[in-house]
Design an enzyme around this catalytic site. Structure first.
Site, PDB file in Angstrom:
ATOM      1  N   CYS A   2       0.839  -1.194   0.000  1.00  0.00           N
ATOM      2  CA  CYS A   2       0.000   0.000   0.000  1.00  0.00           C
ATOM      3  C   CYS A   2       0.878   1.250   0.000  1.00  0.00           C
ATOM      4  CB  CYS A   2      -0.948   0.101   1.178  1.00  0.00           C
ATOM      5  SG  CYS A   2      -2.072  -1.271   1.312  1.00  0.00           S
ATOM      6  N   ARG A  27       3.981  -0.149  -4.806  1.00  0.00           N
ATOM      7  CA  ARG A  27       3.742  -0.703  -3.466  1.00  0.00           C
ATOM      8  C   ARG A  27       2.459  -1.533  -3.384  1.00  0.00           C
ATOM      9  NH1 ARG A  27       6.828   1.851   0.418  1.00  0.00           N
ATOM     10  NH2 ARG A  27       5.371   1.157   2.017  1.00  0.00           N
ATOM     11  N   TRP A  73      -2.587  -2.813  -1.692  1.00  0.00           N
ATOM     12  CA  TRP A  73      -2.231  -4.231  -1.846  1.00  0.00           C
ATOM     13  C   TRP A  73      -3.035  -4.947  -0.769  1.00  0.00           C
ATOM     14  CZ3 TRP A  73      -0.068  -8.127   1.137  1.00  0.00           C
ATOM     15  CH2 TRP A  73       0.381  -9.256   0.433  1.00  0.00           C
ATOM     16  N   ASN A  99      -1.653   2.151   5.659  1.00  0.00           N
ATOM     17  CA  ASN A  99      -0.740   1.120   5.150  1.00  0.00           C
ATOM     18  C   ASN A  99      -0.294   0.302   6.351  1.00  0.00           C
ATOM     19  OD1 ASN A  99       1.341  -0.328   3.865  1.00  0.00           O
ATOM     20  ND2 ASN A  99       2.805   1.307   4.216  1.00  0.00           N
ATOM     21  N   GLY A 100      -0.554  -0.991   6.345  1.00  0.00           N
ATOM     22  CA  GLY A 100      -0.166  -1.827   7.484  1.00  0.00           C
ATOM     23  C   GLY A 100      -1.287  -2.784   7.833  1.00  0.00           C
ATOM     24  N   GLU A 484      17.951 -17.253  -7.669  1.00  0.00           N
ATOM     25  CA  GLU A 484      17.508 -15.909  -8.030  1.00  0.00           C
ATOM     26  C   GLU A 484      16.934 -15.895  -9.453  1.00  0.00           C
ATOM     27  OE1 GLU A 484      16.779 -13.323  -6.617  1.00  0.00           O
ATOM     28  OE2 GLU A 484      16.947 -11.674  -8.022  1.00  0.00           O
ATOM     29  N   LYS A 488      13.154 -14.752 -10.382  1.00  0.00           N
ATOM     30  CA  LYS A 488      12.877 -13.676 -11.346  1.00  0.00           C
ATOM     31  C   LYS A 488      11.856 -14.143 -12.375  1.00  0.00           C
ATOM     32  CE  LYS A 488      13.903 -11.004  -9.744  1.00  0.00           C
ATOM     33  NZ  LYS A 488      14.594 -10.764  -8.516  1.00  0.00           N
ATOM     34  N   GLU A 491       8.205 -14.801 -10.756  1.00  0.00           N
ATOM     35  CA  GLU A 491       7.432 -13.669 -10.243  1.00  0.00           C
ATOM     36  C   GLU A 491       6.905 -12.755 -11.341  1.00  0.00           C
ATOM     37  OE1 GLU A 491       9.346 -10.831  -7.614  1.00  0.00           O
ATOM     38  OE2 GLU A 491      11.249 -11.081  -8.635  1.00  0.00           O
ATOM     39  N   HIS A 507      18.836 -36.191  -7.309  1.00  0.00           N
ATOM     40  CA  HIS A 507      18.071 -36.650  -6.146  1.00  0.00           C
ATOM     41  C   HIS A 507      16.583 -36.319  -6.270  1.00  0.00           C
ATOM     42  CE1 HIS A 507      21.794 -37.732  -4.160  1.00  0.00           C
ATOM     43  NE2 HIS A 507      22.271 -36.597  -4.660  1.00  0.00           N
ATOM     44  N   LYS A 606       6.059  -4.188  -4.030  1.00  0.00           N
ATOM     45  CA  LYS A 606       7.501  -3.988  -3.928  1.00  0.00           C
ATOM     46  C   LYS A 606       8.001  -4.166  -2.504  1.00  0.00           C
ATOM     47  CE  LYS A 606      11.520  -2.776  -5.484  1.00  0.00           C
ATOM     48  NZ  LYS A 606      12.207  -3.857  -6.203  1.00  0.00           N
TER      49      LYS A 606
HETATM   50  O1  M6R Z   1      12.894  -4.805   0.355  1.00  0.00           O
HETATM   51  P1  M6R Z   1      13.429  -6.183   0.608  1.00  0.00           P
HETATM   52  O2  M6R Z   1      14.735  -6.416  -0.040  1.00  0.00           O
HETATM   53  O3  M6R Z   1      13.495  -6.509   2.078  1.00  0.00           O
HETATM   54  O4  M6R Z   1      12.384  -7.153  -0.050  1.00  0.00           O
HETATM   55  C1  M6R Z   1      12.515  -8.543   0.050  1.00  0.00           C
HETATM   56  C2  M6R Z   1      11.641  -9.268  -0.954  1.00  0.00           C
HETATM   57  O5  M6R Z   1      10.305  -8.925  -0.770  1.00  0.00           O
HETATM   58  C3  M6R Z   1      12.041  -8.951  -2.399  1.00  0.00           C
HETATM   59  O6  M6R Z   1      13.390  -9.208  -2.632  1.00  0.00           O
HETATM   60  C4  M6R Z   1      11.180  -9.764  -3.380  1.00  0.00           C
HETATM   61  O7  M6R Z   1      11.495 -11.112  -3.275  1.00  0.00           O
HETATM   62  C5  M6R Z   1      11.387  -9.267  -4.812  1.00  0.00           C
HETATM   63  N1  M6R Z   1      10.125  -9.117  -5.471  1.00  0.00           N
HETATM   64  C6  M6R Z   1      12.179 -10.178  -5.647  1.00  0.00           C
HETATM   65  O8  M6R Z   1      12.338  -9.691  -6.943  1.00  0.00           O
END
Ligand code: M6R
Length: 611
Positions: A2, A27, A73, A99-100, A484, A488, A491, A507, A606
Site C-alpha cells: 500500500c 507498493r 495491496w 498502510n499496514g 535468483e 525472477k 514472479e 536426487h 515492492k
Molecule cells: O525490500 P526487501 O529487499 O526486504 O524485499 C525482500 C523481498 O520482498 C524482495 O526481494 C522480493 O522477493 C522481490 N520481489 C524479488 O524480486
C-alpha cells in the site's frame, strides 16, 4: 504494501495526489482511491490501478487543497471498490487511509458492533476509522486527540493519514512499523510512504519514527508521540534526483534498472574504493569493525532476493574471511526461537529497509544482544535506523517489483565486506586483496558487455516463452544465482521455475526433465566446471533443453548446450555479479512476450510491510 500520499496547502490537491499515487503504485496496485477536502469531503475509489481511478474521477468534483490518496495491496478483504481506501467512519466524521495491518481489528470490530457500529467493508482500516469516530463522539475530544487515543488501543502496524469533517483544516499523520515521510514546503506539506512523490516539490523532509504522530495544517506542524510527549521535528535534506524515479525512455522500470547496473555498482563503490584501487573502506562499519573481525559467527537474514544475496554472502564470507555463516529467512528466524549469541554479528539485507519480517528478526537479534548491521538501499528507511551500523547500497530507487540492481548492489557490498574482513583477518594474501579490488572495479564494464547481447536474450525468450516449467542449476557461488534466476522468472512471467544446486538434480528434479523442459545452467569457469559439464550431459541425455551461461571462449559447452550465453572472464568469487544479468534479461523478455505486466506482477508488491 500500500502506498499513501497526502497534501495540505494552497494548490489543487488532485494532480499532486494522482502523480504521487503513480509513483507509489509499485507498493500495491489492486485498487486506489482519494479523498478531497474543500469545505466538504469527497471520496472516490475503485478497484484497479491509479489510471482506473483517474478515469473514475473524470467529470467529478475534484476541487480541494487538502487531500489524501491510497493505492492498495489487499490484506483484509478482496480487492474491490468497497475495500479500497479511503475509508469513511460510519457517521461520516472521519476519513482514513492506512498502510499496514491492525492485528486486533477483530476484537475492536466486535466491541464497536456492540456499540451500534456497522461496517461496509471487510478491512481492518474501517475498524480504525470507526474507533477514532467512537472516541471522538463519546469523549468529546478534538480530532487529533481521538486519533491519538485510538492508536493507543491498536496492535499492529500502521502508516495513516486522517481527516476530520468538522476540523477540516488539518490532517493527522501517524506511523508504527509502516513508513511515512512528510515534505515541508512553504505554506504546504506533503505526505507519502516514501519520498518519491515529494521530491519535485521540496527537498526538506521529516521521517516519522515509530509511534510518532503529526498534526498538520497548511501553516503548522506539531509532532508528538502517540503517548502525547511533545517532539521537535527533525528536518532532513533529501538527496534524490527526479530522473532516478522516471523510466527514462525504457519500456519498463525493470529493464531500465537492469541496464543501470553498471552505474549503480559504480555508485556502490563511490568513496569506498580508494582512488589508487589499493584499499576498500566502508564508513558505516567503522564502529563495528572490531566486532566483525572477531566474530565467531555471522547470521545473515533477509527475504526473497535479499535472502539470495545473503546466500552469496555466505559463500563470500566463508571463502574469503573464514567466518562461519548462517543464512536465514527472516520470517523463519523470528519465530523459531533461534540460538543467538552476544558475539554473533547479524547482517540484515533489504532493498526497501521496510520488510516487516526482517525488521522483526532484527528486533529479536538485538534483544538477544547480537550486533546487528544493515545492508539497505532506501536511505532513511526503518532498517538502517534500527541497526548498530551498516552500509547503504546506493543503487538508487528501484521501482520494478522484481529486484535487479538492488541484488547486484547488495552482492557488491557483501563482496567488499568479505574482502575487507579477509584482509583484516589475514585469511587472504595482500596480493589476493589487491586483485579482488581490481577485479571488482572491472565489473561494471563487464555487465555492460553482457547487456550488449540483447538480441540473443530476445531470441531464446521467443523460443521458450511458452514453456510451463524451467529448471535453474548452479554449483557453489552460482547456486544462489540459480535460485535468483528462478525467482525472477516465476514472479514476473508466472512460469513455474525451480532453482537447484546442480548436483542435487539427481536426487529428484531429474525426473522432470524431458524435451519440453528448458534447463538454465550456470557453467562458468571455476572449480566445479568439469562437474557441471557432467550435469549438463545428464540433462541432454534426457532430451532437456540446455541454456548455458558460460565463460567467454568456452568451446566445450558450445557443442553440448542448445544455447550458450557468454559472460566475460571473472574470478569465481565475483562471478554472481555477472551471471545473474543474463538470467534477469531472459526473465524480462519472456514476461514481456507473454504479455505480463513486468513492473507490477499480479499479487505482488515492492515492499512487504506486513508479515
Ligand atoms: O525490500 P526487501 O529487499 O526486504 O524485499 C525482500 C523481498 O520482498 C524482495 O526481494 C522480493 O522477493 C522481490 N520481489 C524479488 O524480486
Amino acid at each position: 504494501m500500500c502506498g499513501i500520499v497526502g497534501y495540505i496547502g494552497q494548490k489543487d490537491a488532485y494532480p499532486i495526489l494522482i502523480k504521487g499515487l503513480q509513483r507509489l503504485e509499485y507498493r500495491g496496485y489492486d485498487s486506489a482511491g482519494i479523498a478531497l477536502i474543500n469545505g466538504d469531503t469527497r471520496t472516490y475509489k475503485t478497484k484497479g490501478k491509479v489510471s482506473d481511478l483517474e478515469n473514475y474521477c473524470e467529470g467529478k468534483n475534484i476541487s480541494g487543497s487538502i487531500g489524501m490518496g491510497h493505492t492498495r495491496w489487499a490484506t483484509h478483504g478482496e480487492p474491490n471498490d468497497v475495500n479500497a481506501h479511503p475509508h469513511v467512519s460510519m457517521n461520516g466524521h472521519f476519513v482514513v487511509i492506512h498502510n499496514g495491518i491492525i492485528e486486533n481489528y477483530g476484537r475492536l470490530k466486535s466491541r464497536l458492533k456492540t456499540r451500534g457500529y456497522n461496517f461496509k467493508s471487510e478491512t481492518d482500516t474501517e475498524v480504525l476509522a470507526n474507533l477514532i469516530e467512537y472516541i471522538y463522539l463519546k469523549g468529546k475530544v478534538s480530532a487529533d486527540v481521538a486519533v491519538r487515543l485510538a492508536l493507543t488501543k491498536v496492535v499492529g502496524a500502521f502508516g495513516i493519514l486522517v481527516a476530520c469533517k468538522s476540523e477540516n483544516n488539518k490532517l493527522v499523520a501517524a506511523r508504527k512499523g509502516s513508513p511515512l515521510v512528510i515534505g515541508v514546503g512553504r505554506g504546504e506539506y506533503f505526505f507519502a510512504s516514501d519520498a518519491s512523490p515529494i521530491i519535485e516539490y521540496t527537498d526538506s523532509v521529516i521521517y516519522l519514527n515509530d509511534n510518532d504522530m503529526a498534526v498538520v495544517t497548511k501553516d503548522s506542524l506539531q509532532l508528538m508521540t502517540i503517548n502525547n510527549d511533545k517532539l521537535e521535528p527533525k528536518i532532513q535534506k533529501l538527496n534524490l534526483d527526479i530522473g532516478e524515479i522516471e523510466k527514462g525512455g525504457y519500456d519498463h522500470f525493470m529493464l531500465k534498472e537492469i541496464f543501470e547496473q553498471a552505474r549503480s555498482i559504480n555508485d556502490t563503490f563511490r568513496g569506498r574504493v580508494s582512488f589508487d584501487k589499493q584499499s576498500l573502506h566502508l564508513g558505516g562499519l567503522y564502529n563495528v569493525t572490531d566486532k566483525l573481525v572477531a566474530a565467531k559467527r555471522i547470521i545473515i537474514i533477509g527475504c526473497g532476493t535479499s535472502w539470495h544475496a545473503g546466500l552469496v554472502g555466505e559463500y563470500l564470507f566463508e571463502e574469503l574471511a573464514r567466518i562461519p555463516v548462517e543464512v536465514e529467512y527472516a520470517s523463519e528466524f523470528r519465530y523459531r526461537n533461534p540460538v543467538i549469541y552476544k558475539d554473533d554479528v547479524v547482517i540484515a539485507i533489504s532493498q526497501s529497509g521496510e520488510t516487516a519480517d526482517t525488521l522483526a528478526a532484527i528486533k529479536l537479534a538485538k534483544e538477544n544482544g547480537a550486533t546487528v548491521l544493515g545492508i539497505c538501499n532506501v536511505v532513511g528507511s526503518s532498517i538502517p535506523r534500527e541497526t548498530d551500523g551498516g552500509v547503504y547500497t546506493h543503487a538508487g530507487p528501484e521501482i520494478g517489483v522484481a529486484s535487479t540492481k538492488a541484488f547486484t548492489a547488495q552482492v557488491t557490498v557483501l563482496t567488499m565486506m568479505a574482502v575487507i574482513l579477509g584482509e583484516k583477518r589475514k585469511t587472504i594474501s595482500q596480493e589476493k586483496y589487491l586483485k579482488l579490488i581490481e577485479d571488482l572495479t572491472l565489473i561494471p564494464d563487464k555487465i555492460d558487455k553482457i547487456l550488449s547481447y540483447n538480441e540473443m536474450f530476445k531470441h531464446i525468450s521467443e523460443k521458450h516463452k511458452d514453456s510451463e516449467n524451467f529448471l535453474y542449476l548452479g554449483r557453489g557461488f552460482q547456486f544462489p544465482v540459480a535460485l535468483e534466476g528462478a525467482l525472477k522468472l516465476k514472479e514476473i512471467s508466472y512460469i513455474h521455475a525451480e532453482g537447484y544446486p546442480a548436483a542435487e538434480m539427481k536426487h529428484g528434479p531429474i525426473a522432470l526433465i524431458d524435451e519440453n523442459m528448458p534447463v538454465v545452467v550456470i557453467a562458468t569457469h571455476d572449480k566445479s566446471y568439469e562437474k557441471i559439464v557432467s550435469n549438463i550431459q545428464e540433462v541432454k541425455a534426457r532430451k532437456g533443453i540446455v541454456i548455458a551461461i558460460v565463460t567467454e571462449g568456452d568451446t566445450v559447452l558450445k557443442d553440448i548446450a542448445d544455447y550458450t550465453l557468454e559472460i566475460p572472464e571473472v574470478s569465481e568469487e565475483l562471478a554472481p555479479l555477472l551471471t545473474v544479468v543474463p538470467l534477469q534479461m531472459l526473465s524480462y523478455y519472456i514476461a514481456v512476450l507473454r504479455g505480463c505486466n513486468v513492473d507490477q506482477p499480479r499479487n505482488l508488491a515492492k515492499s512487504v510491510t506486513v508479515e
